[in-house]
Enzyme design. Structure first.
Site, PDB file in Angstrom:
ATOM      1  N   LYS A  35       0.891  -1.180   0.000  1.00 62.52           N
ATOM      2  CA  LYS A  35       0.000   0.000   0.000  1.00 62.52           C
ATOM      3  C   LYS A  35       0.915   1.212   0.000  1.00 62.52           C
ATOM      4  CE  LYS A  35      -1.984   2.910   2.102  1.00 62.52           C
ATOM      5  NZ  LYS A  35      -1.681   4.346   1.837  1.00 62.52           N
ATOM      6  N   GLY A  61      -3.892   3.849  -1.898  1.00 59.64           N
ATOM      7  CA  GLY A  61      -5.228   4.066  -1.334  1.00 59.64           C
ATOM      8  C   GLY A  61      -5.092   4.938  -0.107  1.00 59.64           C
ATOM      9  N   GLY A  97      -5.158   5.935   3.689  1.00 59.93           N
ATOM     10  CA  GLY A  97      -4.770   5.120   4.843  1.00 59.93           C
ATOM     11  C   GLY A  97      -5.947   4.544   5.600  1.00 59.93           C
ATOM     12  N   GLY A 110      -5.868   1.322   3.360  1.00 56.07           N
ATOM     13  CA  GLY A 110      -4.816   0.906   4.309  1.00 56.07           C
ATOM     14  C   GLY A 110      -5.411   0.077   5.433  1.00 56.07           C
ATOM     15  N   GLU A 150       7.781  -0.028  12.430  1.00 51.96           N
ATOM     16  CA  GLU A 150       8.893   0.932  12.409  1.00 51.96           C
ATOM     17  C   GLU A 150       8.252   2.305  12.519  1.00 51.96           C
ATOM     18  OE1 GLU A 150      11.903   0.123  12.532  1.00 51.96           O
ATOM     19  OE2 GLU A 150      12.244  -1.736  11.444  1.00 51.96           O
ATOM     20  N   CYS A 208      12.897   9.325   9.990  1.00 53.86           N
ATOM     21  CA  CYS A 208      12.503   8.829  11.318  1.00 53.86           C
ATOM     22  C   CYS A 208      13.693   8.824  12.272  1.00 53.86           C
ATOM     23  CB  CYS A 208      11.904   7.443  11.196  1.00 53.86           C
ATOM     24  SG  CYS A 208      12.900   6.354  10.219  1.00 53.86           S
ATOM     25  N   GLU A 267       7.970  14.639  17.711  1.00 55.33           N
ATOM     26  CA  GLU A 267       8.694  14.462  16.447  1.00 55.33           C
ATOM     27  C   GLU A 267       8.238  15.546  15.468  1.00 55.33           C
ATOM     28  OE1 GLU A 267       7.672  11.079  13.954  1.00 55.33           O
ATOM     29  OE2 GLU A 267       9.796  10.715  13.645  1.00 55.33           O
TER      30      GLU A 267
HETATM   31  P1  NAD Z   1       1.330   7.651   8.636  1.00 56.23           P
HETATM   32  O1  NAD Z   1       1.252   6.744   9.801  1.00 56.23           O
HETATM   33  O2  NAD Z   1       0.340   8.744   8.546  1.00 56.23           O
HETATM   34  O3  NAD Z   1       1.170   6.836   7.273  1.00 56.23           O
HETATM   35  C1  NAD Z   1       1.998   5.764   6.936  1.00 56.23           C
HETATM   36  C2  NAD Z   1       1.225   4.840   6.029  1.00 56.23           C
HETATM   37  O4  NAD Z   1       0.129   4.309   6.756  1.00 56.23           O
HETATM   38  C3  NAD Z   1       0.636   5.519   4.792  1.00 56.23           C
HETATM   39  O5  NAD Z   1       0.727   4.635   3.701  1.00 56.23           O
HETATM   40  C4  NAD Z   1      -0.815   5.717   5.189  1.00 56.23           C
HETATM   41  O6  NAD Z   1      -1.691   5.751   4.102  1.00 56.23           O
HETATM   42  C5  NAD Z   1      -1.074   4.491   6.032  1.00 56.23           C
HETATM   43  N1  NAD Z   1      -2.173   4.611   6.980  1.00 56.23           N
HETATM   44  C6  NAD Z   1      -2.633   5.736   7.597  1.00 56.23           C
HETATM   45  N2  NAD Z   1      -3.666   5.423   8.409  1.00 56.23           N
HETATM   46  C7  NAD Z   1      -3.847   4.077   8.319  1.00 56.23           C
HETATM   47  C8  NAD Z   1      -4.744   3.149   8.942  1.00 56.23           C
HETATM   48  N3  NAD Z   1      -5.659   3.549   9.816  1.00 56.23           N
HETATM   49  N4  NAD Z   1      -4.615   1.846   8.641  1.00 56.23           N
HETATM   50  C9  NAD Z   1      -3.679   1.425   7.772  1.00 56.23           C
HETATM   51  N5  NAD Z   1      -2.832   2.239   7.142  1.00 56.23           N
HETATM   52  C10 NAD Z   1      -2.902   3.559   7.412  1.00 56.23           C
HETATM   53  O7  NAD Z   1       2.818   8.174   8.599  1.00 56.23           O
HETATM   54  P2  NAD Z   1       3.461   9.166   7.534  1.00 56.23           P
HETATM   55  O8  NAD Z   1       2.984  10.523   7.889  1.00 56.23           O
HETATM   56  O9  NAD Z   1       3.252   8.693   6.152  1.00 56.23           O
HETATM   57  O10 NAD Z   1       5.027   8.970   7.840  1.00 56.23           O
HETATM   58  C11 NAD Z   1       5.661   9.706   8.818  1.00 56.23           C
HETATM   59  C12 NAD Z   1       5.893   8.867  10.047  1.00 56.23           C
HETATM   60  O11 NAD Z   1       6.550   7.653   9.700  1.00 56.23           O
HETATM   61  C13 NAD Z   1       6.821   9.538  11.025  1.00 56.23           C
HETATM   62  O12 NAD Z   1       6.326   9.403  12.327  1.00 56.23           O
HETATM   63  C14 NAD Z   1       8.137   8.790  10.868  1.00 56.23           C
HETATM   64  O13 NAD Z   1       8.971   8.827  11.957  1.00 56.23           O
HETATM   65  C15 NAD Z   1       7.685   7.421  10.532  1.00 56.23           C
HETATM   66  N6  NAD Z   1       8.724   6.695   9.788  1.00 56.23           N
HETATM   67  C16 NAD Z   1       9.395   5.688  10.417  1.00 56.23           C
HETATM   68  C17 NAD Z   1      10.402   4.990   9.768  1.00 56.23           C
HETATM   69  C18 NAD Z   1      11.123   3.851  10.438  1.00 56.23           C
HETATM   70  O14 NAD Z   1      11.709   3.032   9.760  1.00 56.23           O
HETATM   71  N7  NAD Z   1      11.098   3.758  11.755  1.00 56.23           N
HETATM   72  C19 NAD Z   1      10.720   5.321   8.457  1.00 56.23           C
HETATM   73  C20 NAD Z   1      10.022   6.356   7.834  1.00 56.23           C
HETATM   74  C21 NAD Z   1       9.004   7.036   8.516  1.00 56.23           C
END
Ligand code: NAD
Length: 486
Positions: free
Chosen positions: A179, A210, A212, A216, A254, A288, A388
């Site tokens: 996704k 799609g 989230g 998602g 992660e 991150c 963050e």
């Molecule tokens: P997010 O959690 O908003 O979204 C991540 C993904 O999850 C997207 O594809 C989104 O569409 C999906 N999503 C959102 N709500 C969902 C739900 N209810 N069910 C299933 N899927 C859903 O995060 P973001 O804003 O895209 O990314 C930023 C965050 O990611 C930051 O907090 C960052 O630290 C973290 N991050 C962590 C790592 C790591 O390896 N630890 C790497 C990159 C980013």
């Protein structure tokens, strides 16, 4: 390639075919100028069903599991070959949709290819063991794939985050549903092309974009999924872990970070500044494992701040597509919303007593830019030291006793990475032991590579990606015991 050269509409990929989305289309912006770039097919729950069914059929056919591992490894490596063969075009699209400098996009594609090389090479190295049970038995273990791996990807390194999970999942003969992130999904089209180029069977890799909370959530809760790999924010991570618990399937989380570098009085300042450049201004700080906090010994605090401020001021900030060469430059943030949030957090910190040593404001243009920012006078409990930001904002704090530095570093809900800058190896090792995070960098932020395990303590998540450890997430152990008649 320029924005006007992009095709106007990009499809999803299910069961070996490019398809429209049941939820219509989504506009994808160029963060460098705020203009619409292209449209992406948007999946709904029905598309998720189809993608999971295709992956299930592929997995149940055993076509990947039955292959000799060396052959499977070669297929995996071909995906990386395709990325490298087309790196200029892919980097341009990534740079345009994610806002990062072209050369950073190029590095992301090269790093993505590296995962397929690294894991593809290991396909034939996963071996079970034999367990002695006495004269009457032979006993051994085998590793079997989990089945259908659902992978939910964030926008900050869309290609690299997918490479990390996809390469390990295919190497171990799983079928995958990806996704993609809503903000920069386009580049994933090239994974579909790479999978076709490599000759993977239909359904082995399905790629859908799609929303989230719609597609998602449907994917995370799908009863046909055997494992969830999630990279993203803590709130979404909690939702994913709940969904995984309902279906009794494992998940790898992660999540975010608020990682700190501890800078001792004897630190090599030139090395430190080089690390700051990468640690907080690479990808405009949307990393991150960014160095978002710096805890500096009193004796060198002012000198370090002066050097960091001059680094921040030396960075050219402009649309990524103009930045072809690696150098002192930085691109846009991913969206207006993310940029405004970071700017607001900086303003709030100032009203709470922080000093803006440099930056803190948006650029006066239509892109989503924030100046490289340095804040001083930060206290450990301030919101800016706990939340963050996910932007180019460094919070500098002071310490005088070593134990204080460790306490400040650990005073966070997160525990993704940490760093120590000192020329005293004993001190470095003491700190490495006491800082609660999944990875410690000594004298170089981001030291490591695809070979080194990565993942969080505390609310930064659980499970490890990268390195040999990660492969074990994608298999389950079966024990076979044989009774021998004498
Ligand atoms: P997010 O959690 O908003 O979204 C991540 C993904 O999850 C997207 O594809 C989104 O569409 C999906 N999503 C959102 N709500 C969902 C739900 N209810 N069910 C299933 N899927 C859903 O995060 P973001 O804003 O895209 O990314 C930023 C965050 O990611 C930051 O907090 C960052 O630290 C973290 N991050 C962590 C790592 C790591 O390896 N630890 C790497 C990159 C980013």
């Amino acid at each position: 390639m320029q924005a006007q050269d992009l095709k106007p509409y990009w499809k999803n990929y299910i069961n070996g075919k490019f398809v429209d989305g049941g939820a219509g289309r989504l506009d994808v912006d160029n963060p460098g100028n705020g203009l619409k770039l292209a449209e992406q097919a948007l999946a709904n729950a029905n598309d998720v069903d189809q993608a999971v069914a295709a992956a299930r059929d592929c997995y149940d056919s055993h076509v990947l599991a039955d292959m000799r591992p060396v052959e499977r490894g070669r297929l995996v490596k071909k995906i990386g070959d395709y990325l490298l063969d087309n790196i200029d075009e892919i980097s341009s699209v990534l740079c345009l949709e994610a806002g990062k400098p072209y050369w950073e996009a190029y590095e992301e594609i090269a790093n993505s290819a590296r995962y397929f090389e690294y894991y593809g090479n290991q396909a034939e190295t996963l071996e079970g063991r034999s367990i002695p049970l006495g004269k009457n038995y032979y006993d051994f273990t085998v590793y079997e794939p989990r089945g259908v791996s659902a992978q939910i990807i964030p926008w900050n390194y869309p290609m690299e985050m997918t490479a990390r999970g996809l390469a390990a999942a295919l190497t171990t003969a799983n079928a995958v549903v990806i996704k993609t992130p809503e903000l920069d999904p386009l580049t994933h089209y090239y994974y579909a092309k790479a999978v076709e180029y490599a000759g993977l069977p239909d359904g082995a890799v399905n790629i859908i974009c799609g929303i989230g909370h719609d597609a998602g959530a449907a994917l995370a809760a799908h009863p046909g999924v055997d494992q969830i790999v999630f990279t993203g924010s803590v709130p979404t991570g909690i939702a994913i872990a709940r969904a995984a618990a309902q279906n009794i399937v494992p998940c790898i989380l992660e999540l975010g970070g608020k990682s700190a570098a501890i800078v001792h009085a004897d630190a090599n300042i030139d090395n430190l500044i080089e690390s700051v450049r990468w640690g907080i201004y690479y990808n405009a700080g949307q990393v991150c494992s960014a160095m978002s906090r710096m805890i500096v010994h009193d004796d060198i605090h002012d000198q370090v701040v002066e050097r960091v401020v001059s680094l921040a001021k030396s960075l050219t900030v402009s649309p990524g597509i103009e930045q072809r060469e690696a150098g002192l430059n930085m691109g846009a943030m991913i969206s207006e919303k993310q940029r405004d949030r970071a700017e607001r957090l900086v303003a709030e910190a100032r009203s709470n007593g922080a000093k803006i040593a440099t930056g803190g404001h948006r650029l006066n243009n239509n892109g989503y830019f924030l100046e490289p920012t340095v804040l001083t006078g930060i206290q450990r409990n301030m919101n800016i030291a706990q939340t963050e930001i996910f932007g180019p904002v460094l919070s500098v704090m002071k310490y005088s006793k070593d134990q204080d530095a460790i306490d400040i570093a650990n005073h966070s809900d997160y525990g993704l990475v940490g760093g120590v800058f000192t020329q005293d190896i004993d001190k470095a090792m003491q700190m490495a032991r006491q800082v609660r995070s999944g990875q410690i960098f000594v004298n170089e932020w981001y030291a490591g590579g695809v070979e080194t395990p990565f993942g969080g303590y505390k609310k930064s998540g659980y499970g490890r990606e990268k390195g040999r450890e990660a492969l074990m997430n994608y298999v389950q152990t079966k024990n076979i015991a044989i009774r021998i008649q004498h």
